[in-house]
Write an enzyme that holds these catalytic residues in place. Structure first.
Site: not given
Lengths: 480, 295
Positions: A322, A325-327, A480
């Site tokens: 997770s 996934w954001h960066g 993102f």
């Protein structure tokens, strides 16, 4: 195109009027209209990347059809694997190529073998993480036979590119959104009125809360070495409201907008800062992403069933993925790991589903215990947000270590009293409306018309007179 | 659908009422005075014009008897000055133009904070570089659709604030104890963003070239600053003086002349009325004498 731009203020009424007045009864024409509008909406930013969406759409549509028709399990597996590899391949290339290249360089340099891979100047297509996960959910659900393959290409293409949620979610499940493109849509007054209110509230969150907080967050984070602990703590708190206002504001606008067109999108935020523990926070924050990971990653890995080791492994996997996934930055990975550390004790003690109801349900104020839990959860969240906002891991650690000093008792050097008052008002309204889908949904609903309208005008006046309109600031989650 | 539009319309009527109120107030406070100079100048015998942002305001019209008109306005950028200059060159037989060459005038700050929605009124659309949509947007939408014009909103709020605070006695610059901190804050505002504005640089060049084509002499002026501001500014300069020098313009640097005279300033970088009067005399001596010596 940004929701808070003049372009969008022209685009929306045009699309709305054509949708309901020119094609009021023909679903196919309405879908074509939505598809064209969505491509215009996305192409306004950079038309070249439309080819990427179109390619993913064609590929997943064809693979879905073949998966649906095939009875051979091995073939079906290969088709699913193709979809997963291609979609994640695009995401990996555009979002993570330079991150991995840099990381390899660092590892090899550390081992005394410097390498020089070719650095590419890659533009990250807006919203790629969102629509990739949406199309993946389609392929996986068709593979699992939870969903019939899309009936027609236009419906599927519109599902992939539906403009209200294309660039920053909510990440819809095909099982929920796709069937809505097959059904006849009739204008529903209650739905549209509710949607309009939700959009109004979303704009308030974005331009009044998020964008105003952003100015001071930038000042504090950019010069954090020069500020006292209390100023840094205030910076972290303001960032917590910036990111919440920004992202949940976008979701509110997206959901409200969809309602204007007769669609129902899933809830993405449920007052996360009124959570009593981290598990509750994660049930209320970015719901569409956390449930996506739960259904397509956590449960297939065994979830919370199995031994202690499996539980710990799965929890860390889901939070680290997770974060990633954001960066493409280690700060996001550490942010994920920190949340896993917060969550794990609750899971292991079997207390992760203790707070399933609303805080202070049916009461105006929380009990002392609830208030204490809320404050602790919020503080832990703010601490983790420092990693999310910091530009590097070193900076995050420096920031946090500077926060724990005696100067925490001093008056912050940056103290924007107007913004703090606005945030206070925002918390109050959110608290009063916490049992609804969004804060002002039921606010004043039983009041007489002039007072009820007073609420909406009040929100509008705050947006106009207190909003930050400098250069139409982009939504954080676009990156993102 | 009918019910939805009925309710939406009644809400939008209220929004329109707010729009009208703000537009009405801002028109009287900003757009009308801004364009008043243009209307009043017709028929006047003008030999020279002074163009600057708020730094030029304290000069008032102290040199009008010498045929020099001060058309400075708070937050004017080179784009605004360019728009105004086109008008004055077209309608007046100017001898010289005095343009501000302050260090911050090619900043990103000045590019973003300007009066282009008001100075567009000086532009002749037939000969303008603005696109039709850009021209119409600036001239009408930004002026009359206050609900989408943050500038109008800000002027309205500033007026409201000053109305509410009108009885408060403000300390003069000389009495303020935190001069150094204020100087630093002001300099940060002007120079924090290091990007030099290419757009404004082009506007400045265009202005000089327009003047050259008409045989009008261009002077650059650096306005007086307080010691607090000067110290914080140090050598920061976006280089409008270099652009002007490259065209052979003379730069009159008055930055340090009142360094020890805090009594002549109203804040970090603006003269007060007395300072403005004194400074006007200096410009008169310097520019007019220079002109006379050349003739």
């Amino acid at each position: 195109m940004l929701f808070n731009s003049l372009d969008f203020a022209v685009f929306l009424p045009l699309v709305f009027l054509i949708y309901w007045f020119v094609f009021p009864k023909n679903i196919k024409q309405q879908n074509v209209m939505l598809l064209i509008s969505s491509y215009v909406f996305y192409g306004w930013w950079d038309w070249r990347f439309l080819s990427l969406i179109l390619f993913s759409t064609i590929l997943d549509y064809m693979l879905g059809k073949r998966m649906g028709n095939s009875q051979n399990e091995s073939d079906r597996k290969w088709l699913l694997a193709t979809s997963v590899v291609v979609n994640l391949g695009f995401l990996g290339f555009f979002k993570y190529y330079n991150f991995f290249a840099d990381s390899f360089v660092q590892v090899f340099t550390f081992m005394g073998q410097p390498i020089h891979p070719r650095a590419l100047s890659i533009v990250l297509p807006v919203g790629i993480s969102f629509y990739t996960f949406q199309t993946l959910s389609y392929s996986i659900d068709v593979y699992k036979r939870k969903l019939e393959p899309a009936r027609d290409f236009i419906s599927f293409a519109t599902f992939v590119s539906f403009f209200p949620q294309l660039v920053a979610g909510p990440i819809e499940r095909a099982t929920h959104l796709l069937p809505q493109f097959y059904k006849k849509r009739k204008f529903d007054y209650a739905l549209a009125a509710d949607g309009s209110k939700q959009m109004l509230w979303g704009f308030f969150k974005k331009v009044v809360i998020a964008d105003n907080c952003a100015e001071y967050v930038n000042i504090i984070f950019q010069n954090y070495e020069n500020y006292s602990a209390s100023t840094l703590a205030l910076g972290a708190v303001l960032f917590a409201f910036q990111i919440y206002g920004d992202f949940s504001g976008y979701s509110d606008i997206a959901i409200g907008l969809s309602r204007l067109f007769g669609f129902d999108l899933m809830k993405n935020f449920a007052f996360p800062y009124f959570s009593r523990d981290i598990a509750e926070f994660w049930r209320r924050w970015h719901i569409s992403l956390s449930t996506w990971f739960r259904d397509y990653l956590y449960i297939p890995l065994g979830g919370s069933k199995g031994g202690l080791g499996i539980k710990i492994r799965n929890t860390f996997i889901i939070f680290l993925v997770s974060g990633f996934w954001h960066g493409a930055n280690w700060t996001f990975v550490i942010w994920g790991a920190l949340n896993a550390l917060y969550f794990l004790p609750l899971l292991l003690a079997g207390k992760n589903r203790n707070n399933l109801n609303q805080i202070a349900e049916g009461r105006l104020l929380p009990s002392f215990k609830e208030a204490g839990q809320l404050l602790i959860t919020f503080s832990l969240t703010c601490l983790a947000w420092v990693f999310f906002r910091a530009e590097s891991v070193t900076m995050a650690f420096d920031y946090i270590s500077s926060m724990f000093s005696i100067s925490i008792l001093s008056k912050p050097q940056v103290f924007p009293i107007e913004i703090i008052a606005l945030v206070g008002l925002f918390i109050m309204i959110e608290w009063l409306g916490r049992e609804s889908d969004f804060a002002i949904q039921s606010l004043g609903i039983k009041w007489r018309r002039p007072f009820r309208y007073g609420v909406y005008y009040g929100v509008f006046m705050l947006i106009y007179f207190a909003g930050n309109f400098s250069d139409e600031i982009e939504f954080i989650y676009f990156q993102f | 659908m009918k019910k939805y539009f009925q309710k939406l319309s009644s809400f939008l009527l209220g929004v329109m009422a707010i729009n009208i109120l703000v537009t009405f107030v801002v028109d009287g406070l900003y757009y009308e005075p801004y364009t008043k100079m243009m209307r009043e100048s017709k028929g006047q015998d003008i030999k020279g014009i002074i163009m600057a942002d708020s730094h030029g305001l304290p000069l008032k019209q102290n040199l009008s008897d010498k045929g020099i008109v001060n058309i400075s306005w708070g937050s004017d950028s080179y784009e605004d000055m360019n728009n105004k200059l086109q008008f004055y060159l077209k309608h007046h037989d100017l001898d010289y133009v005095i343009i501000s060459a302050d260090n911050h005038l090619l900043s990103n700050y000045r590019e973003n904070l300007n009066n282009v929605e008001a100075s567009i009124n000086y532009v002749d659309p037939e000969f303008s570089d603005y696109s039709l949509t850009g021209y119409l947007y600036l001239k009408y939408i930004k002026r009359y659709c206050s609900v989408i014009s943050p500038k109008n909103r800000d002027i309205f709020l500033a007026r409201l604030k000053s109305f509410l605070k009108k009885n408060l006695v403000r300390k003069s610059w000389e009495e303020k104890e935190d001069k150094i901190a204020r100087g630093e804050k002001r300099v940060r505002l002007h120079f924090d963003n290091l990007r030099k504005s290419e757009v404004l640089s082009q506007d400045l060049s265009d202005m000089i070239e327009m003047c050259e084509a008409k045989g009008v002499k261009v002077f650059g002026i650096k306005y007086p600053l307080t010691s607090a501001y000067l110290r914080a500014m140090n050598s920061s300069n976006f280089g409008s003086d270099s652009v002007m020098k490259a065209y052979g313009c003379r730069i009159l640097d008055f930055q340090k002349i009142f360094m020890e005279r805090n009594d002549l300033f109203s804040d970090e970088d603006h003269l007060n009325l007395e300072g403005g009067k004194l400074f006007a005399n200096m410009i008169e001596n310097d520019v007019l004498n220079f002109r006379a010596s050349k003739e």
